[in-house]
Design an enzyme around this catalytic site. Structure first.
Site, mmCIF file in Angstrom:
data_model
loop_
_atom_site.group_PDB
_atom_site.id
_atom_site.type_symbol
_atom_site.label_atom_id
_atom_site.label_comp_id
_atom_site.label_asym_id
_atom_site.label_seq_id
_atom_site.Cartn_x
_atom_site.Cartn_y
_atom_site.Cartn_z
ATOM 1 N N CYS A 197 -2.594 -3.548 6.870
ATOM 2 C CA CYS A 197 -2.149 -3.488 8.267
ATOM 3 C C CYS A 197 -2.563 -2.145 8.876
ATOM 4 O O CYS A 197 -3.010 -1.227 8.173
ATOM 5 C CB CYS A 197 -0.634 -3.699 8.356
ATOM 6 S SG CYS A 197 0.350 -2.239 7.935
ATOM 7 N N GLU A 223 0.832 -1.206 0.000
ATOM 8 C CA GLU A 223 0.000 0.000 0.000
ATOM 9 C C GLU A 223 0.866 1.255 0.000
ATOM 10 O O GLU A 223 0.542 2.248 -0.658
ATOM 11 C CB GLU A 223 -0.918 0.016 1.227
ATOM 12 C CG GLU A 223 -1.924 -1.126 1.272
ATOM 13 C CD GLU A 223 -1.409 -2.373 1.961
ATOM 14 O OE1 GLU A 223 -0.180 -2.629 1.926
ATOM 15 O OE2 GLU A 223 -2.225 -3.101 2.530
HETATM 16 O O1 LIG Z 1 -1.738 -5.481 3.712
HETATM 17 C C1 LIG Z 1 -0.567 -5.902 3.748
HETATM 18 C C2 LIG Z 1 -0.172 -6.936 4.629
HETATM 19 C C3 LIG Z 1 1.149 -7.343 4.589
HETATM 20 N N1 LIG Z 1 2.033 -6.787 3.712
HETATM 21 C C4 LIG Z 1 3.427 -7.280 3.636
HETATM 22 C C5 LIG Z 1 4.376 -6.771 4.674
HETATM 23 C C6 LIG Z 1 5.424 -7.881 4.681
HETATM 24 O O2 LIG Z 1 6.373 -7.653 3.637
HETATM 25 C C7 LIG Z 1 4.635 -9.130 4.335
HETATM 26 C C8 LIG Z 1 4.317 -9.984 5.535
HETATM 27 O O3 LIG Z 1 3.706 -9.236 6.526
HETATM 28 O O4 LIG Z 1 3.419 -8.680 3.748
HETATM 29 C C9 LIG Z 1 1.645 -5.793 2.847
HETATM 30 O O5 LIG Z 1 2.431 -5.310 2.031
HETATM 31 N N2 LIG Z 1 0.354 -5.368 2.912
HETATM 32 ZN ZN LIG Z 2 0.938 -2.072 5.833
#
Ligand SMILES: O=c1ccn([C@H]2C[C@H](O)[C@@H](CO)O2)c(=O)[nH]1
Ligand SMILES: [Zn+2]
Length: 135
Positions: A87, A56
């Site tokens: 997240c 994101e």
């Molecule tokens: O919505 C989300 C959830 C997790 N991650 C990534 C962060 C990390 O690189 C991996 C595991 O958490 O996924 C994202 O990019 N976006």
């Molecule tokens: Zn995030």
């Protein structure tokens, strides 16, 4: 083809490029501006784990660099069987440029799993309006 399809395609293509050698969890995200422009990003991990960034964040950075300032819709593509919702930090990142009723679509590699509003994901949020001093 719908905006949802375009967002899904852009996020899926970015997800293919994810750099996630540590979690092995590839994520792609895409945001659409009110004018229909779409920007995508993927997660970029780092040997120093906390330095890694979410998909994101990449999509928002691409939008800002192109001059965009508003998010009309967002979409995330994760993997596994559980819902991969943004997240907590990314909910706040989206909040900066979106509204409570902005749709956030959550997908798996096969397609849409569920749609939320940003207000559902981040209720009672703190945002730019809190810092304006115009009463
Ligand atoms: O919505 C989300 C959830 C997790 N991650 C990534 C962060 C990390 O690189 C991996 C595991 O958490 O996924 C994202 O990019 N976006
Ligand atoms: Zn995030």
């Amino acid at each position: 083809m719908s905006l949802l399809d375009d967002l899904f395609r852009a996020a899926s293509a970015a997800r293919e490029k994810a750099y996630a050698p540590y979690s092995r969890f590839a994520v792609g995200a895409a945001v659409a501006t009110p004018g229909g422009e779409i920007f995508a990003g993927c997660n970029v991990e780092n040997a120093s784990y906390p330095v890694g960034s979410c998909a994101e964040a990449g999509a928002i950075a691409a939008m800002i660099a192109a001059g965009g300032r508003r998010i009309a819709a967002a979409l995330v593509v994760g993997e596994g069987t559980a819902l991969v919702t943004p997240c907590g930090a990314c909910r706040q990142r989206l909040r900066e440029f979106a509204r409570e009723d902005t749709p956030v679509h959550v997908c798996g590699p096969e397609g849409l799993r569920r749609s939320f509003t940003l207000g559902e994901l981040l209720p009672l949020s703190f945002g730019p309006d809190n810092l304006t001093n115009d009463g």
